[in-house]
Design a protein around this motif. Structure first.
Motif, mmCIF file in Angstrom:
data_model
loop_
_atom_site.group_PDB
_atom_site.id
_atom_site.type_symbol
_atom_site.label_atom_id
_atom_site.label_comp_id
_atom_site.label_asym_id
_atom_site.label_seq_id
_atom_site.Cartn_x
_atom_site.Cartn_y
_atom_site.Cartn_z
ATOM 1 N N TYR A 48 17.682 -19.836 -0.500
ATOM 2 C CA TYR A 48 17.764 -19.651 0.943
ATOM 3 C C TYR A 48 18.183 -18.239 1.345
ATOM 4 O O TYR A 48 18.311 -17.943 2.516
ATOM 5 N N THR A 49 18.428 -17.392 0.361
ATOM 6 C CA THR A 49 18.768 -15.996 0.671
ATOM 7 C C THR A 49 17.957 -15.086 -0.244
ATOM 8 O O THR A 49 17.530 -15.488 -1.336
ATOM 9 N N ARG A 102 17.910 -13.150 -7.816
ATOM 10 C CA ARG A 102 18.596 -13.609 -9.029
ATOM 11 C C ARG A 102 17.698 -14.559 -9.834
ATOM 12 O O ARG A 102 17.539 -14.417 -11.052
ATOM 13 N N TYR A 103 17.100 -15.528 -9.146
ATOM 14 C CA TYR A 103 16.234 -16.495 -9.835
ATOM 15 C C TYR A 103 15.005 -15.807 -10.437
ATOM 16 O O TYR A 103 14.549 -16.148 -11.529
ATOM 17 N N ILE A 143 13.563 -19.724 1.660
ATOM 18 C CA ILE A 143 13.423 -20.773 2.663
ATOM 19 C C ILE A 143 14.440 -20.561 3.787
ATOM 20 O O ILE A 143 15.577 -20.156 3.556
ATOM 21 N N GLY A 144 13.990 -20.864 5.017
ATOM 22 C CA GLY A 144 14.865 -20.629 6.166
ATOM 23 C C GLY A 144 15.297 -21.887 6.897
ATOM 24 O O GLY A 144 16.193 -21.839 7.746
ATOM 25 N N VAL A 183 11.385 -15.217 6.991
ATOM 26 C CA VAL A 183 10.525 -14.062 6.725
ATOM 27 C C VAL A 183 11.323 -12.766 6.581
ATOM 28 O O VAL A 183 10.894 -11.859 5.867
ATOM 29 N N ASP A 184 12.499 -12.676 7.206
ATOM 30 C CA ASP A 184 13.336 -11.489 6.999
ATOM 31 C C ASP A 184 13.792 -11.423 5.537
ATOM 32 O O ASP A 184 13.693 -10.386 4.883
ATOM 33 N N GLY A 185 14.319 -12.546 5.069
ATOM 34 C CA GLY A 185 14.773 -12.607 3.674
ATOM 35 C C GLY A 185 13.624 -12.394 2.701
ATOM 36 O O GLY A 185 13.777 -11.757 1.652
ATOM 37 N N LEU A 186 12.470 -12.924 3.058
ATOM 38 C CA LEU A 186 11.287 -12.799 2.206
ATOM 39 C C LEU A 186 10.877 -11.332 2.057
ATOM 40 O O LEU A 186 10.586 -10.861 0.944
#
Lengths: 265, 69
Positions: free
Chosen positions: A85-86, A92-93, A111-112, A121-124
């Motif tokens: 989610y971040t 990391r994954y 995922i948001g 989409v910002d995190g993406l």
């Protein structure tokens, strides 16, 4: 009688440095058992199979490890960052997945929203930039939003993966227009990811001109996954061929298929 | 100190001092070729697993590929 499709299927799907033998990519989750999964994936003809990164369950045997069931010499393992989610978690994954040693590809999910599993989409974008500069080939799972897709391409993603509809929903292609627009405006491969429910959904999606489809639940949760796997493989190929062939125009009136002349008096 | 206390996949665990990450995998009967190891949030590559000795308070994550979409 069986027939084989002999018409030219155009160029194969190539993402970054890898050419795939099928435009269908499949997930490995949610199968009733591993034997069913292996049969369904074989029947689908897919080369790319997605896998998730999770803790080893120290209480159980290694039965759950996917590599005990799928030969990495036969399939292209495409690791995902599902459940993240971040951007930091996804990065990391992705690094853990790369360390497994198969390839530099990552199906990036950030995922948001828990209910819809729609992307943040910002995190993406943030994770895409970081992973691209770290040498990854990023396949970014995103909304069917043109502006986000353009930004992901600018960020250096190897492919952009807009959804047909939410993950696991089986609602099919909800907005062909946005998918066609994304395909028309971007240069990198467009792989529609998530939402396909049955073979006609896959066929219609490929008819929009996209480069491929990734699906999981539609095959895994079918009453007969092996048969659905084959149906999906055929539908993806069929939709691709129909797109290349170019469909006839839609008309509001009938046009006879038989000659209008030569009728008896 | 007769043993050290570490956390492996979120769970408390003790081990003899001087236990390497490779030693931990052996004790857990895990094949190092199928597991990726993170020590205190830093990935430890396979060839280095033997060289990394666990210390008291270390947090170890052992991950692998499972089914997913």
């Amino acid at each position: 009688m069986t027939t084989t499709v002999s018409a030219p299927a155009g160029h194969p799907l190539t993402i970054a440095n890898h050419t795939f033998r099928s435009r269908l990519m499949v997930g490995t989750g949610k199968y009733a058992d591993n034997a069913t999964m292996v049969r369904a994936i074989e029947a689908s003809g897919a080369e790319a199979v997605t896998v998730a990164v999770r803790r080893v369950d120290l209480d159980r045997s290694q039965e759950e490890a996917i590599l005990h069931h799928l030969d990495p010499r036969q399939y292209f393992l495409l690791a995902n960052t599902a459940g993240c989610y971040t951007a930091a978690d996804a990065i990391r994954y992705a690094r853990l997945a790369r360390e497994a040693g198969f390839n530099e590809f990552i199906k990036l999910e950030v995922i948001g929203d828990e209910e819809t599993l729609l992307p943040d989409v910002d995190g993406l974008l943030e994770a895409s930039k970081a992973l691209v500069s770290d040498g990854f080939q990023v396949l970014a799972y995103t909304n069917d939003d043109l502006v986000t897709a353009l930004r992901l391409e600018d960020a250096g993603c190897a492919a952009v993966m807009p959804l047909a509809s939410p993950i696991g929903s089986g609602l099919g292609l909800t907005n062909p227009y946005t998918i066609r627009t994304i395909k028309r405006r971007l240069s990198v491969p467009i792989i529609v990811d998530a939402g396909v429910g049955t073979a006609s959904d896959a066929c219609i999606t490929m008819e929009q001109g996209v480069d491929g489809i990734l699906m999981n639940t539609a095959i895994a949760q079918a009453d007969n996954p092996e048969t659905m796997g084959r149906a999906m493989g055929l539908a993806v190929e069929s939709g691709r061929l129909a797109y290349l062939a170019g469909r006839m125009p839609r008309r509001q009136i009938a046009v006879p298929s038989s000659p209008a002349h030569g009728m008896l008096d | 100190m007769n043993e050290i206390h570490v956390t492996v996949n979120g769970r408390a665990r003790h081990a003899p001092p001087g236990t390497s990450l490779l030693g931990l995998l052996e004790e857990l009967e895990l094949d190092p070729r199928t597991v990726v190891v993170e020590l205190n949030r830093q990935i430890v590559r396979r060839p280095q697993l033997e060289d990394h000795t666990m210390r008291d308070g270390d947090e170890v994550e052992l991950v692998h590929f499972v089914g997913g979409g």
